[in-house]
Write an enzyme that holds these catalytic residues in place. Sequence first.
Site, PDB file in Angstrom:
ATOM      1  N   GLY A 235      -5.369   2.601 -10.062  1.00 19.56           N
ATOM      2  CA  GLY A 235      -6.594   2.384  -9.305  1.00 19.56           C
ATOM      3  C   GLY A 235      -6.562   1.054  -8.582  1.00 19.56           C
ATOM      4  N   GLY A 237      -8.260  -2.704  -6.969  1.00 18.84           N
ATOM      5  CA  GLY A 237      -9.149  -3.787  -7.349  1.00 18.84           C
ATOM      6  C   GLY A 237      -8.549  -4.762  -8.342  1.00 18.84           C
ATOM      7  N   CYS A 263      -0.239   1.681 -14.215  1.00 13.73           N
ATOM      8  CA  CYS A 263      -0.690   0.818 -13.132  1.00 13.73           C
ATOM      9  C   CYS A 263      -1.955   0.055 -13.535  1.00 13.73           C
ATOM     10  CB  CYS A 263      -0.866   1.640 -11.854  1.00 13.73           C
ATOM     11  SG  CYS A 263      -0.882   0.613 -10.353  1.00 13.73           S
ATOM     12  N   PHE A 264      -3.115   0.384 -12.988  1.00 18.16           N
ATOM     13  CA  PHE A 264      -4.364  -0.258 -13.383  1.00 18.16           C
ATOM     14  C   PHE A 264      -4.582  -0.075 -14.881  1.00 18.16           C
ATOM     15  CE2 PHE A 264      -9.064  -0.997 -12.907  1.00 18.16           C
ATOM     16  CZ  PHE A 264      -8.964  -2.231 -12.264  1.00 18.16           C
ATOM     17  N   GLN A 267      -2.897  -2.753 -16.807  1.00 19.87           N
ATOM     18  CA  GLN A 267      -3.651  -3.999 -16.782  1.00 19.87           C
ATOM     19  C   GLN A 267      -4.866  -3.926 -17.710  1.00 19.87           C
ATOM     20  OE1 GLN A 267      -4.394  -4.153 -12.575  1.00 19.87           O
ATOM     21  NE2 GLN A 267      -2.196  -4.265 -12.110  1.00 19.87           N
ATOM     22  N   ASN A 305       2.646   0.315  -6.794  1.00 22.15           N
ATOM     23  CA  ASN A 305       1.560  -0.060  -5.904  1.00 22.15           C
ATOM     24  C   ASN A 305       0.599  -0.934  -6.689  1.00 22.15           C
ATOM     25  OD1 ASN A 305      -0.489  -0.361  -4.101  1.00 22.15           O
ATOM     26  ND2 ASN A 305      -1.202   1.743  -4.195  1.00 22.15           N
ATOM     27  N   PHE A 308      -1.707  -7.000  -8.833  1.00 23.51           N
ATOM     28  CA  PHE A 308      -2.042  -7.805 -10.005  1.00 23.51           C
ATOM     29  C   PHE A 308      -1.062  -7.464 -11.117  1.00 23.51           C
ATOM     30  CE2 PHE A 308      -5.855  -7.578  -7.498  1.00 23.51           C
ATOM     31  CZ  PHE A 308      -6.473  -8.812  -7.656  1.00 23.51           C
ATOM     32  N   HIS A 353       4.392   3.981 -11.281  1.00 25.80           N
ATOM     33  CA  HIS A 353       3.881   5.335 -11.094  1.00 25.80           C
ATOM     34  C   HIS A 353       4.930   6.371 -11.501  1.00 25.80           C
ATOM     35  CE1 HIS A 353       0.127   4.605  -8.630  1.00 25.80           C
ATOM     36  NE2 HIS A 353       0.665   3.394  -8.719  1.00 25.80           N
ATOM     37  N   GLU A 355       4.575   9.472 -11.952  1.00 20.00           N
ATOM     38  CA  GLU A 355       4.363  10.827 -11.407  1.00 20.00           C
ATOM     39  C   GLU A 355       5.252  11.096 -10.194  1.00 20.00           C
ATOM     40  OE1 GLU A 355       2.438   8.373  -8.599  1.00 20.00           O
ATOM     41  OE2 GLU A 355       2.139   8.370 -10.776  1.00 20.00           O
TER      42      GLU A 355
END
Length: 379
Positions: A235, A237, A263-264, A267, A305, A308, A353, A355
């Site tokens: 995700g 942000g 990914c997100f 974090q 992608n 952060f 990622h 996938e």
Amino acid sequence: MTISTRGDQTPAVLVLEDGRAFRGRAYGAVGETFGEAVFSTGMTGYQETLTDPSYHRQVVIMTAPHVGNTGVNDEDPESGRIWVSGYVVRDPARKPSNWRSQRSLDEELVKQGVVGISGIDTRALTRHLRERGAMRVGIFSGNAIPDEGTLLARVRQAPEMTGADLSAEVATKEAYVVPAIGTKKFTVAAIDLGIKGMTPHRMAERGVEVHVLPATATLEEVYAVNPDGVFFSNGPGDPSTADHPVALMRGVLERSTPLFGICFGNQILGRALGFGTYKLKYGHRGINQPVQDRTTGKVEVTAHNHGFAVDAPLDQVSDTEFGRAEVSHVCLNDQVVEGLQLLDRPAFSVQYHPEAAAGPHDAAYLFDRFTTLMEGQRA
């Protein structure tokens, strides 16, 4: 963002917040747009990139010089729309050529109102961002473009990515189910923080029925589906703003339910374990990032992608509220943390990622690792 009709020879200008500007031609919709300037190193998979919700509020610069050669189809999108704020290419295809193509990329950008620019030196722009770091940018096109000083002031008024809480803006509003392919073996609750369509499909291929839940889902809603495992998606942000997903993940960890994040989600796991996060200078984006799985020693070429990263010690086991944790994967380019795993509970995550949409399939084994965790917990 303002939009008007397209024009292949319409002048356009890209203005970075540090004052550097590039002039070219409008590509896609004509108008103006703002976002964070980032570059993607993938030489293919532009349709999956454009429709990845993780790119929300980002202006993507493609380092590959030729973009649009295979056109656009209705099978490859990773979500229901294009999420990038703007698109920057050097040499767009004059005419797509692929048996699956249904329309040109330019036409799709116009249809969805995505402002872009072409005909600029994307190599010079990428080198600039590598030296100065990702920054705010504006793309402006039309026959009456104001002077660059006026445009620069507007770019500097745009919101920064640091401190941005964006996952709820891209996540599903209503829960939905992706059925298992073949015999159902497990049920997974997937928290949508900007999930790509291929991700639940990869789990469905392994006999998993996936209940995709909104980013705002409560712990009670997660366990209402009686999950064998819980998944936290990619995700957009700043993860430092994601207090609700962190609290939700802590609730899952307390119950020792098998957990997988990407990914997100990586974090979020880092924060749930007590680690900090920080903004990378220019991030990892593309489908050619080398990562080592420290549990096996294997090196994978992976799709990324993220802007952060998790701030966790690379060479020691850490004691956390949920038991011992260690860094399981690391980027070989810059030693950025690319994965975490708990040693005393069934939970792990990676920063990239698996996938593979688009991207190499080196990391597909991670979905098997997740099903192995669920098998072990059930036993």
